[in-house]
Design a protein around this motif. Structure first.
Motif, PDB file in Angstrom:
ATOM      1  N   CYS A   1      64.196-116.127  -6.160  1.00 51.02           N
ATOM      2  CA  CYS A   1      63.925-117.385  -5.450  1.00 51.02           C
ATOM      3  C   CYS A   1      63.667-117.138  -3.969  1.00 51.02           C
ATOM      4  CB  CYS A   1      65.110-118.338  -5.619  1.00 51.02           C
ATOM      5  SG  CYS A   1      65.409-118.853  -7.320  1.00 51.02           S
ATOM      6  N   LEU A   2      64.401-116.189  -3.383  1.00 51.00           N
ATOM      7  CA  LEU A   2      64.227-115.849  -1.971  1.00 51.00           C
ATOM      8  C   LEU A   2      62.801-115.384  -1.691  1.00 51.00           C
ATOM      9  CD1 LEU A   2      65.375-115.082   0.894  1.00 51.00           C
ATOM     10  CD2 LEU A   2      65.973-112.878  -0.091  1.00 51.00           C
ATOM     11  N   GLN A   3      62.280-114.519  -2.565  1.00 48.73           N
ATOM     12  CA  GLN A   3      60.952-113.960  -2.320  1.00 48.73           C
ATOM     13  C   GLN A   3      59.853-115.002  -2.491  1.00 48.73           C
ATOM     14  OE1 GLN A   3      61.304-110.951  -1.112  1.00 48.73           O
ATOM     15  NE2 GLN A   3      59.178-111.070  -0.439  1.00 48.73           N
TER      16      GLN A   3
ATOM     17  N   LEU B   1      55.781-118.548  -0.052  1.00 49.11           N
ATOM     18  CA  LEU B   1      55.248-119.907   0.083  1.00 49.11           C
ATOM     19  C   LEU B   1      55.259-120.357   1.538  1.00 49.11           C
ATOM     20  CD1 LEU B   1      56.876-121.667  -3.014  1.00 49.11           C
ATOM     21  CD2 LEU B   1      54.443-121.232  -2.657  1.00 49.11           C
ATOM     22  N   TYR B   2      56.350-120.062   2.244  1.00 51.31           N
ATOM     23  CA  TYR B   2      56.449-120.489   3.637  1.00 51.31           C
ATOM     24  C   TYR B   2      55.486-119.700   4.529  1.00 51.31           C
ATOM     25  CZ  TYR B   2      58.416-122.083   8.020  1.00 51.31           C
ATOM     26  OH  TYR B   2      58.568-122.648   9.262  1.00 51.31           O
ATOM     27  N   ASN B   3      55.497-118.371   4.395  1.00 49.87           N
ATOM     28  CA  ASN B   3      54.680-117.534   5.283  1.00 49.87           C
ATOM     29  C   ASN B   3      53.197-117.829   5.165  1.00 49.87           C
ATOM     30  OD1 ASN B   3      56.916-116.268   6.329  1.00 49.87           O
ATOM     31  ND2 ASN B   3      56.771-114.483   5.021  1.00 49.87           N
ATOM     32  N   PHE B   4      52.716-117.977   3.925  1.00 46.25           N
ATOM     33  CA  PHE B   4      51.285-118.219   3.746  1.00 46.25           C
ATOM     34  C   PHE B   4      50.929-119.699   3.879  1.00 46.25           C
ATOM     35  CE2 PHE B   4      51.733-114.094   1.470  1.00 46.25           C
ATOM     36  CZ  PHE B   4      50.870-113.373   2.270  1.00 46.25           C
ATOM     37  N   GLY B   5      51.902-120.579   3.605  1.00 48.81           N
ATOM     38  CA  GLY B   5      51.644-122.012   3.734  1.00 48.81           C
ATOM     39  C   GLY B   5      51.495-122.449   5.174  1.00 48.81           C
TER      40      GLY B   5
ATOM     41  N   PHE C   1      56.680-127.406   6.045  1.00 45.19           N
ATOM     42  CA  PHE C   1      57.333-126.580   5.031  1.00 45.19           C
ATOM     43  C   PHE C   1      58.810-126.321   5.348  1.00 45.19           C
ATOM     44  CE2 PHE C   1      52.850-125.673   4.648  1.00 45.19           C
ATOM     45  CZ  PHE C   1      52.647-125.571   3.291  1.00 45.19           C
ATOM     46  N   TRP C   2      59.439-127.224   6.109  1.00 39.06           N
ATOM     47  CA  TRP C   2      60.806-126.959   6.543  1.00 39.06           C
ATOM     48  C   TRP C   2      61.775-126.893   5.370  1.00 39.06           C
ATOM     49  CZ3 TRP C   2      65.129-130.061   5.927  1.00 39.06           C
ATOM     50  CH2 TRP C   2      64.914-131.385   5.526  1.00 39.06           C
ATOM     51  N   LYS C   3      61.503-127.657   4.304  1.00 40.10           N
ATOM     52  CA  LYS C   3      62.398-127.620   3.138  1.00 40.10           C
ATOM     53  C   LYS C   3      62.366-126.249   2.468  1.00 40.10           C
ATOM     54  CE  LYS C   3      62.175-132.571   2.165  1.00 40.10           C
ATOM     55  NZ  LYS C   3      61.782-133.637   1.199  1.00 40.10           N
TER      56      LYS C   3
ATOM     57  N   TRP D   1      64.785-120.746   1.769  1.00 41.87           N
ATOM     58  CA  TRP D   1      64.779-119.318   2.108  1.00 41.87           C
ATOM     59  C   TRP D   1      66.090-118.911   2.772  1.00 41.87           C
ATOM     60  CZ3 TRP D   1      65.136-116.788   6.849  1.00 41.87           C
ATOM     61  CH2 TRP D   1      64.831-115.415   6.827  1.00 41.87           C
ATOM     62  N   GLU D   2      66.556-119.711   3.724  1.00 41.66           N
ATOM     63  CA  GLU D   2      67.804-119.394   4.416  1.00 41.66           C
ATOM     64  C   GLU D   2      68.990-119.472   3.465  1.00 41.66           C
ATOM     65  OE1 GLU D   2      68.564-121.262   8.161  1.00 41.66           O
ATOM     66  OE2 GLU D   2      66.460-121.177   8.751  1.00 41.66           O
ATOM     67  N   PHE D   3      68.992-120.486   2.592  1.00 41.39           N
ATOM     68  CA  PHE D   3      70.084-120.620   1.617  1.00 41.39           C
ATOM     69  C   PHE D   3      70.155-119.389   0.715  1.00 41.39           C
ATOM     70  CE2 PHE D   3      71.322-121.739  -2.739  1.00 41.39           C
ATOM     71  CZ  PHE D   3      72.624-122.156  -2.527  1.00 41.39           C
ATOM     72  N   MET D   4      69.002-118.931   0.230  1.00 40.73           N
ATOM     73  CA  MET D   4      68.974-117.756  -0.634  1.00 40.73           C
ATOM     74  C   MET D   4      69.386-116.489   0.117  1.00 40.73           C
ATOM     75  SD  MET D   4      68.428-118.645  -3.640  1.00 40.73           S
ATOM     76  CE  MET D   4      68.007-120.184  -4.454  1.00 40.73           C
ATOM     77  N   ASN D   5      69.072-116.436   1.405  1.00 42.29           N
ATOM     78  CA  ASN D   5      69.522-115.305   2.219  1.00 42.29           C
ATOM     79  C   ASN D   5      71.037-115.299   2.348  1.00 42.29           C
ATOM     80  OD1 ASN D   5      68.074-113.117   3.479  1.00 42.29           O
ATOM     81  ND2 ASN D   5      66.687-114.639   4.290  1.00 42.29           N
ATOM     82  N   PHE D   6      71.608-116.475   2.650  1.00 43.14           N
ATOM     83  CA  PHE D   6      73.067-116.578   2.725  1.00 43.14           C
ATOM     84  C   PHE D   6      73.711-116.172   1.395  1.00 43.14           C
ATOM     85  CE2 PHE D   6      72.334-119.879   6.160  1.00 43.14           C
ATOM     86  CZ  PHE D   6      72.860-119.107   7.179  1.00 43.14           C
TER      87      PHE D   6
END
Length: 293
Positions: free
Chosen positions: A58-60, A65-69, A78-80, A85-90
């Motif tokens: 899910c992190l990847q 999606l965020y980087n290319f979006g 794309f803040w959601k 991404w941050e949640f999956m990192n945590f």
């Protein structure tokens, strides 16, 4: 200013690393799910690894999606996804620290009553600890949610003067609340990981010295040396990943500047190597990797 060739190479490298991580995490989940269906059970380590596999997957996807979006649209659209991404990192940080705690408890030879109690309870505690990592990750993500809501609020208040007291309060709240708590959210699991790795290393070094004094056979000494090398690799790459994440948050996160794609390629290269070392530490996954590759 980074040359365009370097940026293009970094983007291609990032995409390749992302594909490798998706394959790795998908393989982990598939292999361990098949193991569970065949034997109707999973070891505590496999429970943690299957959770790590899902979080990496899910992190990847969130990262891509965020980087290319955001190349074609504003970042706040794309803040959601960035919150995911941050949640999956945590979650990845907490699960990795949980894995290090488990190995420390099971492998170390400390005789303190706390370690005896943990060895007796750890097998039953792992499912609850995984649930605890989810709760801790949800709590850690609150500052990021607040931060993005503040940024959206600032955009709606753009008609007000820049020295408006409301805008100043919102910016101060963002600066002095969101970022420090975010650093605590990443620092807490890393500190747990660091303590566990240090304790486990001390225990293994002591055991290695005892074996050396007793003139234990070469195969046992070699096995102990291999474990220490694997532990060092695990520590180096996870620490490097933590430091790159911290550096990215100290600066401007998701800023499309010249060094952005270089940093992304470095971060996910470390993730790829770190996840490979995790897979090679598990016999089931190591067998799957050997058969596939």
């Amino acid at each position: 200013m980074v040359p365009n060739q370097v940026t293009t190479f970094s983007i291609i490298l990032y995409v390749l690393e992302s594909l490798v991580i998706l394959i790795q995490s998908g393989t982990t989940v598939a292999a361990l799910c098949r193991e569970w269906m065949n034997f109707q059970r999973l070891s505590p380590v496999e429970m943690i690894l299957i959770s790590l596999g899902m979080s990496h997957f899910c992190l990847q996807w969130a990262s891509m999606l965020y980087n290319f979006g955001t190349i074609s649209r504003p970042a706040l659209v794309f803040w959601k996804i960035s919150v995911i991404w941050e949640f999956m990192n945590f979650l990845t940080f907490w699960l990795t620290s949980l894995l290090s705690v488990f190995y420390c408890v099971k492998v170390s030879s400390f005789t303190h009553p706390v370690f005896h109690w943990l060895r007796w309870k750890i097998l039953k505690l792992v499912p609850w600890l995984i649930l605890g990592t989810l709760i801790a990750s949800c709590l850690s993500i609150i500052p990021s949610v607040v931060k993005y809501h503040i940024q959206i609020e600032l955009i709606t208040l753009d008609h007000l003067p820049r020295n408006s007291s409301l805008i100043i309060r919102l910016k101060m709240f963002d600066q002095y609340f969101s970022n420090p708590l975010k650093m605590i959210g990443f620092g807490a699991p890393f500190l747990v990981f660091l303590v566990s790795i240090i304790l486990l290393t001390i225990s293994l070094v002591r055991h290695w010295e005892q074996m050396k004094e007793l003139n234990t056979n070469d195969s046992s000494m070699k096995a102990q040396s291999t474990v220490l090398k694997s532990l060092a690799t695990f520590f180096i790459f996870f620490t490097s990943y933590f430091l790159t994440i911290v550096v990215s948050f100290i600066g401007t996160v998701f800023d499309k500047k010249s060094w952005f794609w270089v940093c992304e390629a470095v971060i996910y290269g470390l993730v790829c190597i770190h996840y490979t070392s995790l897979m090679m530490s598990n016999p089931t996954l190591k067998k799957v990797l050997t058969m596939q590759f």
